[in-house]
Design an enzyme around this catalytic site. Structure first.
Site, PDB file in Angstrom:
ATOM      1  N   LYS A   1       8.964   4.447 -12.422  1.00 35.04           N
ATOM      2  CA  LYS A   1       7.502   4.481 -12.230  1.00 35.04           C
ATOM      3  C   LYS A   1       7.068   5.670 -11.372  1.00 35.04           C
ATOM      4  O   LYS A   1       5.908   5.755 -10.971  1.00 35.04           O
ATOM      5  CB  LYS A   1       7.032   3.192 -11.509  1.00 35.04           C
ATOM      6  CG  LYS A   1       7.134   1.945 -12.347  1.00 35.04           C
ATOM      7  CD  LYS A   1       6.378   0.770 -11.703  1.00 35.04           C
ATOM      8  CE  LYS A   1       7.134   0.150 -10.564  1.00 35.04           C
ATOM      9  NZ  LYS A   1       6.470  -1.063 -10.010  1.00 35.04           N
TER      10      LYS A   1
ATOM     11  N   LYS B   1       7.841   6.048  -8.310  1.00 31.56           N
ATOM     12  CA  LYS B   1       7.476   5.486  -7.017  1.00 31.56           C
ATOM     13  C   LYS B   1       8.750   5.441  -6.171  1.00 31.56           C
ATOM     14  O   LYS B   1       9.736   4.824  -6.576  1.00 31.56           O
ATOM     15  CB  LYS B   1       6.950   4.069  -7.247  1.00 31.56           C
ATOM     16  CG  LYS B   1       5.991   3.594  -6.202  1.00 31.56           C
ATOM     17  CD  LYS B   1       5.398   2.255  -6.592  1.00 31.56           C
ATOM     18  CE  LYS B   1       3.964   2.164  -6.168  1.00 31.56           C
ATOM     19  NZ  LYS B   1       3.387   0.856  -6.332  1.00 31.56           N
TER      20      LYS B   1
END
Ligand code: CTP
Length: 126
Positions: free
Chosen positions: A44, A46
């Site tokens: 993601k 992240k």
């Protein structure tokens, strides 16, 4: 018995996370949290400050969370909803409409995010 599920990274756990989880728990009789794995976070884009185990340890301290499962992919939600007999998928408003395709499996509830707090903000300050 109404079962609620929510998903997230919950990195550097903050008040916005608490409010989201508390509201999710209050909506049903049982709350499951799908906690994003470190590998899924990488997918993601992240980068969490705390490892999966540490993030999980924080969530385990809340007695209104009944079960923590690992979120490894976007695709697993249908399986999770079916396997755990979920009635409600509960998410913050940043996910508005994104999970509407799951409406045939359970109710979807999006709630306004708690203002002025996020992991991104904490990371920036740190
Ligand atoms: N959430 C919320 N209010 C906030 C921050 C998060 O209700 N102020 C909710 C999100 O909408 C999501 C859940 O908490 O349903 C988990 O969010 P997560 O992405 O882990 O936290 P964020 O603080 O939004 O992280 P980031 O800034 O990295 O996006």
């Amino acid at each position: 018995m109404k079962k609620v599920i929510t998903y997230g990274t919950f990195d550097y756990f903050h008040y916005g996370h608490f409010m989201l989880l508390k509201r999710a728990a209050d909506l049903g009789d049982s709350l499951i949290v799908g906690l994003s794995s470190d590998e899924f976070n990488t997918k993601k884009n992240k980068q969490s400050l705390l490892s999966f185990d540490k993030r999980k340890e924080v969530l385990e301290s809340f007695n209104f969370i009944d079960l923590i499962i690992t979120e490894n992919s976007w695709e697993q939600k249908i399986g999770d909803i079916k396997n755990h007999n979920i009635d409600i998928l509960f998410m913050g408003s940043d996910w508005s409409m994104k999970f509407d395709y799951l409406k045939k499996y359970c109710d979807i509830v999006y709630v306004p995010r708690t203002p002025k707090i996020s992991t991104s903000l904490i990371k920036k300050i740190l």
